[in-house]
Write an enzyme that holds these catalytic residues in place. Structure first.
Site, PDB file in Angstrom:
ATOM      1  N   SER A 235       1.102  -1.360   0.112  1.00 55.70           N
ATOM      2  CA  SER A 235       0.138  -0.047  -0.174  1.00 55.70           C
ATOM      3  C   SER A 235       1.091   0.985  -0.120  1.00 55.70           C
ATOM      4  O   SER A 235       2.227   1.448   1.041  1.00 55.70           O
ATOM      5  CB  SER A 235      -0.823   0.324   1.215  1.00 55.70           C
ATOM      6  OG  SER A 235      -1.599   1.265   1.280  1.00 55.70           O
ATOM      7  N   HIS A 237      -0.727   4.021   0.483  1.00 58.20           N
ATOM      8  CA  HIS A 237      -1.521   4.606   1.490  1.00 58.20           C
ATOM      9  C   HIS A 237      -2.604   5.576   0.673  1.00 58.20           C
ATOM     10  O   HIS A 237      -3.238   6.622   1.450  1.00 58.20           O
ATOM     11  CB  HIS A 237      -0.986   6.031   2.539  1.00 58.20           C
ATOM     12  CG  HIS A 237      -2.056   6.602   3.768  1.00 58.20           C
ATOM     13  ND1 HIS A 237      -1.339   5.481   4.888  1.00 58.20           N
ATOM     14  CD2 HIS A 237      -2.348   6.553   4.004  1.00 58.20           C
ATOM     15  CE1 HIS A 237      -2.348   5.803   6.195  1.00 58.20           C
ATOM     16  NE2 HIS A 237      -3.135   6.760   5.302  1.00 58.20           N
ATOM     17  N   ARG A 240      -1.306   9.570  -0.178  1.00 58.89           N
ATOM     18  CA  ARG A 240      -1.858  10.151   0.780  1.00 58.89           C
ATOM     19  C   ARG A 240      -0.959  10.806   1.726  1.00 58.89           C
ATOM     20  O   ARG A 240      -0.574  11.925   2.061  1.00 58.89           O
ATOM     21  CB  ARG A 240      -3.206  10.041   1.584  1.00 58.89           C
ATOM     22  CG  ARG A 240      -4.175   9.954   0.764  1.00 58.89           C
ATOM     23  CD  ARG A 240      -5.178   9.404   1.581  1.00 58.89           C
ATOM     24  NE  ARG A 240      -5.831  10.433   2.152  1.00 58.89           N
ATOM     25  CZ  ARG A 240      -6.819  11.465   2.354  1.00 58.89           C
ATOM     26  NH1 ARG A 240      -6.888  11.702   1.284  1.00 58.89           N
ATOM     27  NH2 ARG A 240      -6.829  11.491   3.770  1.00 58.89           N
ATOM     28  N   ASP A 268      -3.425  -2.957  -1.370  1.00 56.45           N
ATOM     29  CA  ASP A 268      -4.581  -1.578  -1.793  1.00 56.45           C
ATOM     30  C   ASP A 268      -3.688  -0.808  -2.408  1.00 56.45           C
ATOM     31  O   ASP A 268      -2.688  -0.805  -3.209  1.00 56.45           O
ATOM     32  CB  ASP A 268      -5.509  -1.826  -0.278  1.00 56.45           C
ATOM     33  CG  ASP A 268      -4.427  -0.223   0.206  1.00 56.45           C
ATOM     34  OD1 ASP A 268      -3.353   0.257  -0.346  1.00 56.45           O
ATOM     35  OD2 ASP A 268      -5.035  -0.336   1.575  1.00 56.45           O
ATOM     36  N   GLY A 270      -6.298   1.823  -5.843  1.00 56.99           N
ATOM     37  CA  GLY A 270      -7.333   1.261  -6.576  1.00 56.99           C
ATOM     38  C   GLY A 270      -7.907   0.638  -7.392  1.00 56.99           C
ATOM     39  O   GLY A 270      -8.293   0.155  -7.928  1.00 56.99           O
ATOM     40  N   ILE A 271      -7.757  -0.774  -6.523  1.00 51.80           N
ATOM     41  CA  ILE A 271      -9.159  -1.624  -6.942  1.00 51.80           C
ATOM     42  C   ILE A 271      -9.987  -1.006  -6.801  1.00 51.80           C
ATOM     43  O   ILE A 271     -10.890  -0.808  -5.553  1.00 51.80           O
ATOM     44  CB  ILE A 271      -8.755  -2.308  -5.592  1.00 51.80           C
ATOM     45  CG1 ILE A 271      -6.475  -3.173  -5.588  1.00 51.80           C
ATOM     46  CG2 ILE A 271      -9.510  -4.254  -5.784  1.00 51.80           C
ATOM     47  CD1 ILE A 271      -6.942  -3.708  -5.213  1.00 51.80           C
TER      48      ILE A 271
END
Ligand SMILES: Cc1cc2nc3c(=O)[nH]c(=O)nc-3n(C[C@H](O)[C@H](O)[C@H](O)COP(=O)(O)O)c2cc1C
Length: 339
Positions: A235, A237, A240, A268, A270-271
């Protein structure tokens, strides 16, 4: 309610920072932080989204016409399909000042319980968020996984101790929040980088399966494994915490090559569909997390809105498995995609 109605309702409730786009691709919100966007210049979420679109699916209908089974097991947890709803630490700061992240966690856990999956929840700076999440966990088959921000180890262990009467089935620390300004300034308990020794101490204290969130290279994946992580979450984030990192789909292959079999691999970023979940599994991930669209579904319909969204993802995954020749999760492999 249907999914279109969920989106229409969300547009009325979510506040000015999120446009509730037909597909949540990080473009219209770009660098709105506070808000749902990515850190300036704001391309991170869109980069994540685009990376999944570049991966294509190989159709194979020359297989037995038997039913599709999306169920799987992860760290001893039974999931009806390989998805966990992702942690969000605060919504009042990001959307409307009166919004209540504890209510979001409650509705997510209710929806995840009814659909047979798990909800990971964030480390609000407000202690009451934890107290209420513990109550929600008790009410909903213990389907919550706390994800602690990288405060001091002492502070994280204090938080872990809050769960002594109702131990979650896994605990997690998100290491990439180290740079979030509002955590750094949190009364001396705030964010900071972690050493392998720090993580070992947290893993020993957690006693439960221990998940490290925020891994973006083989190098850091190996450090997490050395620290004893039972699972890692690939990830960034959602773009961010730093811009111009690679997309998560881009780094997944090198991480799978480095640690597959030694740690479970979640991902995770953009899924946005069951097709994307299928692609991640075909590349070697064990499960996925989705964040922003789940939040939009909450604003659009509370528990029911989230359930409608989860049903959509599961049904897209079933359809993709059917069309690509997989009948159960373990059948999904790299020959079913074109990278
Ligand atoms: C408003 C907002 C708040 C978030 N808060 C947290 C948090 O407290 N802890 C955490 O680990 N991740 C947090 N994240 C990151 C998400 O859990 C997830 O890693 C990221 O958004 C990528 O998933 P997505 O592309 O499906 O949104 C947050 C994301 C958003 C958009």
């Amino acid at each position: 309610m249907n999914y279109q109605e969920v989106l229409e309702n969300a547009r009325k409730n979510i506040g000015p920072n999120c446009k509730v786009c037909p597909v949540c691709n990080g473009l219209a919100c770009k660098n709105t932080m506070p808000g749902p966007g990515s850190k300036a210049p704001g391309n991170g979420a869109n980069d994540n989204y685009n990376a999944w679109k570049k991966i294509k699916l190989n159709v194979d209908t020359f297989v037995e016409n038997s039913p599709i089974d999306t169920s799987t097991e992860l760290l001893g947890l039974k999931l009806s399909f390989p998805l966990i709803t992702a942690p969000i630490g605060s919504i009042a700061m990001q959307f409307n000042p009166t919004d209540d992240v504890a209510d979001f966690n409650e509705k997510c856990m209710a929806a995840c319980e009814s659909r047979g999956i798990f909800h990971a929840y964030g480390n609000g700076r407000d202690q009451r968020v934890w107290d209420r999440a513990i109550e929600s966990g008790k009410a909903h088959s213990n389907c919550g996984i706390p994800v602690f921000n990288p405060g001091t180890n002492e502070h994280i262990m204090e938080l872990m101790d809050l769960f002594k009467d109702s131990m979650p089935k896994a605990m997690s620390v998100v290491v990439d929040s180290a740079g979030l300004p509002h955590l750094k300034s949190f009364n001396g308990k705030g964010g900071g980088t972690k050493t392998i020794e720090d993580l070992k101490e947290l893993k020993a204290h957690a006693k439960e399966p221990f998940i490290v969130k925020g891994i973006m290279s083989a190098r850091t994946a190996l450090k997490a494994v050395e620290a004893g992580a039972d699972a890692i979450i690939v990830s960034n984030h959602g773009g961010r915490v730093l811009s111009d990192t690679p997309a998560t789909a881009e780094v997944l292959p090198e991480i799978v090559a480095a640690v597959k079999g030694r740690s479970k691999i979640l991902i995770d970023g953009g899924i946005r569909s069951g097709l994307d979940v299928f692609k991640a599994l075909a590349m070697g991930a064990d499960a996925c997390l989705i964040c922003r669209p789940v939040l939009i579904s909450y604003y659009g319909g509370g528990q029911e809105g989230i359930e409608i969204y989860l049903d959509k993802i599961k049904s897209e995954l079933e359809d993709t498995m059917y069309m690509c020749g997989a009948r159960k999760i373990a059948d999904i492999d790299e020959t079913m995609i074109r990278v």
